[in-house]
Design a protein around this motif. Structure first.
Motif: not given
Length: 393
Positions: A113, A249-250, A373-374
């Protein structure tokens, strides 16, 4: 804040260089071609990457513009530009790098993201302004302070800039007061870039420059400074720009389990070749940049023309024609190092670069090992493909 226009004026976009690759229009984020980065040690202002989290503010009444200093201090103060300019002026050559530099390569492993940066969310500037340590001394916080009498341990910078992540509130970030009050850390309230007044894209009329740290902490369009007991609770300190392992993860992320990212790890990028370049067999010049956070120098840059099996050492320099020596008096400790080496390439291959900093930190071999994840801090070996002659073309 005095001198700040309303949101309707934000639509006045600054003029920008046509070669910039625009990664997002609202808010505006763009980077130059990689080849532009190695054409000069100091990056021209119009070729310096543009990183924004909201509309670009208009501050046009310099007489009324001021920075308020508040929080855990006895005497809250309004500092006007003329007062800041009365302090000793320092020029600090420092590289700023977005934490998301090289994110696109990380996203090829698995989706991340963030803004899709290539390899040019980085630039090297000469920043002119007052040292934050001198500014804080004006309000009674002495140099080399780790805790103020009132329990202040962090210095928060709040921007004029408004962003959706703060629910329409201002962008903000903080650094430890021990760093802010250390003259050797060279933290600046900067009003100049490359010898000229800051332009709007880069924080006019005043910004913070925190050398050796991810660009997210060098807050632009400075509005106020707060002395706090804890780190800034802003979104970009607490819910972003943190380094998580690949297993997070998110669904299972716990933001409070990680500290906000500060120093940037050692990094290098080949800029003289694109991701895939067609060449003729023979000698090829491989050049690029290398940088590390925390004021650590670049001890070595290794280049491989066989995908990492064998290596040659590149030459390093900051000033053209002057051999760079890490930690030497005439080396800019907060700035990148340019490298180049000429190699023989007879067949299609992968050319790789990796750097080693003065603490013997080395770039990780594969992006998979540092995937997060970023998509921040992609400092894996930089790899480009060359296609020689007519093979595979």
């Amino acid at each position: 804040m005095p001198g700040v226009k309303g949101p309707s004026d934000y639509s006045r976009e600054p003029a920008r260089h046509p070669c910039l690759q625009i990664n997002a229009k609202q808010p505006f984020n763009a980077e130059p071609p990689r080849s532009a980065l190695v054409s000069s040690y100091v990056t021209p202002v119009d070729l310096f990457y543009k990183r924004n989290h909201g509309p670009i503010p208009v501050v046009d009444d310099l007489e009324r513009y001021s920075v308020s200093i508040r929080g855990l201090i006895d005497n809250p103060t309004e500092l006007f530009m003329r007062e800041i300019k009365m302090l000793p002026k320092y020029n600090v050559t420092a590289t700023l790098q977005c934490a998301g530099n090289r994110r696109t390569a990380m996203s090829k492993v698995k989706t991340v993201k963030g803004v899709g940066w290539g390899v040019s969310a980085i630039g090297n500037g000469v920043w002119g302004g007052a040292k934050l340590a001198d500014v804080l001394e004006l309000i009674g916080i002495s140099k080399l302070t780790s805790t103020t009498k009132s329990g202040g341990k962090h210095v928060e910078f709040v921007s004029v800039d408004k962003c959706k992540e703060e629910n329409g509130g201002p962008y903000k970030a903080s650094i430890p007061i021990s760093q802010a009050t250390n003259p050797e850390a060279d933290v600046l309230l900067a009003y100049e870039m490359n010898g000229e007044p800051l332009n709007r894209d880069h924080g006019y009329p005043l910004r913070v420059v925190v050398p050796g740290v991810i660009g997210a902490r060098s807050v632009k369009w400075l509005d106020c400074i707060n002395i706090l007991a804890e780190e800034s609770q802003g979104f970009f300190m607490q819910k972003d720009y943190k380094m998580f392992p690949p297993s997070v993860n998110w669904d299972n992320i716990n933001w409070s389990s990680r500290r906000p990212q500060m120093d940037f790890p050692v990094q290098s990028v080949i800029c003289s070749l694109e991701d895939v370049t067609a060449i003729k067999p023979g000698k090829v010049k491989v050049s690029g940049y290398a940088a590390s956070g925390g004021g650590r120098g670049i001890e070595r840059v290794d280049v491989s023309v066989d995908g990492g099996k064998t290596w040659v050492e590149a030459s390093r320099y900051q000033k053209p024609g002057v051999q760079y020596v890490s930690d030497a008096m005439n080396s800019d400790k907060w700035a990148w190092v340019l490298f180049d080496v000429t190699v023989d390439v007879s067949q299609s291959t992968e050319i790789v670069a990796k750097a080693v900093d003065s603490a013997a930190n080395v770039q990780p071999e594969n992006v998979q090992e540092i995937w997060n994840l970023r998509g921040i801090l992609n400092t894996s070996w930089h790899r480009v493909q060359v296609r020689v002659g007519h093979s595979n073309m």
